[in-house]
Design a protein around this motif. Structure first.
Motif, PDB file in Angstrom:
ATOM      1  N   GLY A   1       6.387 -17.107 -17.075  1.00  0.00           N
ATOM      2  CA  GLY A   1       4.954 -17.053 -17.330  1.00  0.00           C
ATOM      3  C   GLY A   1       4.111 -17.436 -16.124  1.00  0.00           C
ATOM      4  N   GLY A   2       2.971 -16.850 -16.085  1.00  0.00           N
ATOM      5  CA  GLY A   2       2.033 -17.131 -15.004  1.00  0.00           C
ATOM      6  C   GLY A   2       2.062 -16.054 -13.930  1.00  0.00           C
ATOM      7  N   TYR A   3       1.198 -16.208 -12.965  1.00  0.00           N
ATOM      8  CA  TYR A   3       1.127 -15.264 -11.858  1.00  0.00           C
ATOM      9  C   TYR A   3       0.490 -15.924 -10.649  1.00  0.00           C
ATOM     10  CZ  TYR A   3      -3.813 -14.787 -13.015  1.00  0.00           C
ATOM     11  OH  TYR A   3      -5.133 -15.046 -13.252  1.00  0.00           O
ATOM     12  N   TYR A   4       0.600 -15.248  -9.525  1.00  0.00           N
ATOM     13  CA  TYR A   4      -0.058 -15.670  -8.293  1.00  0.00           C
ATOM     14  C   TYR A   4      -0.409 -14.415  -7.500  1.00  0.00           C
ATOM     15  CZ  TYR A   4       4.453 -14.784  -6.054  1.00  0.00           C
ATOM     16  OH  TYR A   4       5.602 -14.188  -5.605  1.00  0.00           O
ATOM     17  N   TYR A   5      -1.241 -14.574  -6.485  1.00  0.00           N
ATOM     18  CA  TYR A   5      -1.621 -13.448  -5.650  1.00  0.00           C
ATOM     19  C   TYR A   5      -1.006 -13.575  -4.267  1.00  0.00           C
ATOM     20  CZ  TYR A   5      -5.168 -12.140  -9.066  1.00  0.00           C
ATOM     21  OH  TYR A   5      -5.817 -11.755 -10.215  1.00  0.00           O
ATOM     22  N   GLU A   6      -0.555 -12.438  -3.764  1.00  0.00           N
ATOM     23  CA  GLU A   6      -0.145 -12.332  -2.371  1.00  0.00           C
ATOM     24  C   GLU A   6      -1.150 -11.446  -1.658  1.00  0.00           C
ATOM     25  OE1 GLU A   6       4.617 -12.766  -1.887  1.00  0.00           O
ATOM     26  OE2 GLU A   6       3.883 -10.786  -2.421  1.00  0.00           O
ATOM     27  N   TYR A   7      -1.446 -11.796  -0.443  1.00  0.00           N
ATOM     28  CA  TYR A   7      -2.411 -11.045   0.353  1.00  0.00           C
ATOM     29  C   TYR A   7      -1.673 -10.267   1.430  1.00  0.00           C
ATOM     30  CZ  TYR A   7      -5.820 -13.670  -2.195  1.00  0.00           C
ATOM     31  OH  TYR A   7      -6.577 -14.184  -3.214  1.00  0.00           O
ATOM     32  N   ILE A   8      -2.138  -9.042   1.647  1.00  0.00           N
ATOM     33  CA  ILE A   8      -1.456  -8.113   2.540  1.00  0.00           C
ATOM     34  C   ILE A   8      -2.499  -7.461   3.444  1.00  0.00           C
ATOM     35  CG2 ILE A   8      -0.005  -6.031   2.610  1.00  0.00           C
ATOM     36  CD1 ILE A   8       0.618  -6.895  -0.458  1.00  0.00           C
ATOM     37  N   SER A   9      -2.153  -7.337   4.714  1.00  0.00           N
ATOM     38  CA  SER A   9      -3.071  -6.682   5.658  1.00  0.00           C
ATOM     39  C   SER A   9      -2.860  -5.180   5.617  1.00  0.00           C
ATOM     40  CB  SER A   9      -2.823  -7.186   7.077  1.00  0.00           C
ATOM     41  OG  SER A   9      -1.531  -6.799   7.502  1.00  0.00           O
ATOM     42  N   VAL A  10      -3.904  -4.456   5.913  1.00  0.00           N
ATOM     43  CA  VAL A  10      -3.815  -3.015   6.130  1.00  0.00           C
ATOM     44  C   VAL A  10      -3.282  -2.835   7.544  1.00  0.00           C
ATOM     45  CG1 VAL A  10      -5.235  -0.946   6.374  1.00  0.00           C
ATOM     46  CG2 VAL A  10      -5.698  -2.560   4.527  1.00  0.00           C
ATOM     47  N   GLU A  11      -2.476  -1.812   7.752  1.00  0.00           N
ATOM     48  CA  GLU A  11      -1.899  -1.569   9.081  1.00  0.00           C
ATOM     49  C   GLU A  11      -2.996  -1.409  10.120  1.00  0.00           C
ATOM     50  OE1 GLU A  11       0.566   1.887   8.801  1.00  0.00           O
ATOM     51  OE2 GLU A  11       1.838   1.001   7.264  1.00  0.00           O
ATOM     52  N   SER A  12      -2.707  -1.837  11.341  1.00  0.00           N
ATOM     53  CA  SER A  12      -3.722  -1.803  12.398  1.00  0.00           C
ATOM     54  C   SER A  12      -4.217  -0.382  12.685  1.00  0.00           C
ATOM     55  CB  SER A  12      -3.209  -2.468  13.671  1.00  0.00           C
ATOM     56  OG  SER A  12      -2.042  -1.832  14.127  1.00  0.00           O
ATOM     57  N   GLY A  13      -3.377   0.626  12.502  1.00  0.00           N
ATOM     58  CA  GLY A  13      -3.818   2.013  12.688  1.00  0.00           C
ATOM     59  C   GLY A  13      -4.885   2.409  11.687  1.00  0.00           C
ATOM     60  N   LYS A  14      -4.745   1.950  10.470  1.00  0.00           N
ATOM     61  CA  LYS A  14      -5.746   2.209   9.433  1.00  0.00           C
ATOM     62  C   LYS A  14      -7.047   1.465   9.746  1.00  0.00           C
ATOM     63  CE  LYS A  14      -7.353   3.341   5.311  1.00  0.00           C
ATOM     64  NZ  LYS A  14      -8.071   4.570   5.132  1.00  0.00           N
ATOM     65  N   VAL A  15      -6.924   0.260  10.308  1.00  0.00           N
ATOM     66  CA  VAL A  15      -8.118  -0.505  10.689  1.00  0.00           C
ATOM     67  C   VAL A  15      -8.910   0.271  11.734  1.00  0.00           C
ATOM     68  CG1 VAL A  15      -8.925  -2.628  11.794  1.00  0.00           C
ATOM     69  CG2 VAL A  15      -7.127  -2.734  10.074  1.00  0.00           C
ATOM     70  N   LYS A  16      -8.216   0.884  12.690  1.00  0.00           N
ATOM     71  CA  LYS A  16      -8.902   1.691  13.702  1.00  0.00           C
ATOM     72  C   LYS A  16      -9.665   2.840  13.055  1.00  0.00           C
ATOM     73  CE  LYS A  16      -6.089   0.822  17.750  1.00  0.00           C
ATOM     74  NZ  LYS A  16      -5.298   1.400  18.833  1.00  0.00           N
ATOM     75  N   GLN A  17      -9.066   3.464  12.046  1.00  0.00           N
ATOM     76  CA  GLN A  17      -9.744   4.556  11.341  1.00  0.00           C
ATOM     77  C   GLN A  17     -11.013   4.051  10.654  1.00  0.00           C
ATOM     78  OE1 GLN A  17      -6.788   6.074   8.661  1.00  0.00           O
ATOM     79  NE2 GLN A  17      -5.796   7.330  10.211  1.00  0.00           N
ATOM     80  N   VAL A  18     -10.920   2.901  10.001  1.00  0.00           N
ATOM     81  CA  VAL A  18     -12.073   2.326   9.303  1.00  0.00           C
ATOM     82  C   VAL A  18     -13.155   1.946  10.318  1.00  0.00           C
ATOM     83  CG1 VAL A  18     -12.863   0.416   7.839  1.00  0.00           C
ATOM     84  CG2 VAL A  18     -10.680   1.539   7.345  1.00  0.00           C
ATOM     85  N   LEU A  19     -12.749   1.364  11.454  1.00  0.00           N
ATOM     86  CA  LEU A  19     -13.706   1.029  12.508  1.00  0.00           C
ATOM     87  C   LEU A  19     -14.450   2.275  12.981  1.00  0.00           C
ATOM     88  CD1 LEU A  19     -11.637  -1.431  14.730  1.00  0.00           C
ATOM     89  CD2 LEU A  19     -13.778  -1.972  13.567  1.00  0.00           C
ATOM     90  N   LYS A  20     -13.700   3.328  13.260  1.00  0.00           N
ATOM     91  CA  LYS A  20     -14.314   4.566  13.746  1.00  0.00           C
ATOM     92  C   LYS A  20     -15.261   5.162  12.712  1.00  0.00           C
ATOM     93  CE  LYS A  20     -10.674   5.851  16.967  1.00  0.00           C
ATOM     94  NZ  LYS A  20      -9.623   6.832  17.297  1.00  0.00           N
TER      95      LYS A  20
END
Length: 124
Positions: free
Chosen positions: A81-100
């Motif tokens: 029972g219960g849960y927790y959250y894990e945090y995950i980064s988006v790949e750096s290549g995808k970050v470049k796309q979002v920046l652009k």
């Protein structure tokens, strides 16, 4: 940090400065993102230990990263029972796309604003 685009063009403005400026992040947010990249899925507690910050401070940085679209969280179940959250980064290549995309969107909006307006000479 520079205060204007004019200053930015003439200053030694690096990639990390651009990322912080475009996404509206601070140094801790960027450190949090880089730590997520290196350590993979991680909890706020684990991340806090690595960056040596309180859980609430890390959580705020994670929320900033999620709002920018460069990190996300996954809900994990705990046996019994219960849960927790894990945090995950988006790949750096995808970050470049979002920046652009953000730069392109900003450029389009600024260009439209400039084309539709001008200063009026007030002589007399």
């Amino acid at each position: 940090m520079v205060d204007s685009i004019h200053e930015m063009i003439r200053a030694s403005f690096g990639y990390e400065d651009a990322v912080k400026c475009i996404f509206g992040l601070n140094s801790l947010d960027l450190e949090t993102y880089k730590t997520l990249l290196l350590h993979g899925p991680i909890t706020t507690e684990g991340l806090g230990e690595i960056v040596k910050r309180e859980k609430s401070t890390v959580y705020r940085s994670l929320q900033n990263l999620i709002a920018c679209g460069i990190a996300y969280r996954k809900k994990r179940s705990i046996e019994g029972g219960g849960y927790y959250y894990e945090y995950i980064s988006v790949e750096s290549g995808k970050v470049k796309q979002v920046l652009k995309k953000n730069i392109d969107d900003w450029y389009y909006q600024m260009n439209e604003l400039i084309e539709k307006n001008e200063f009026v000479d007030n002589v007399g």
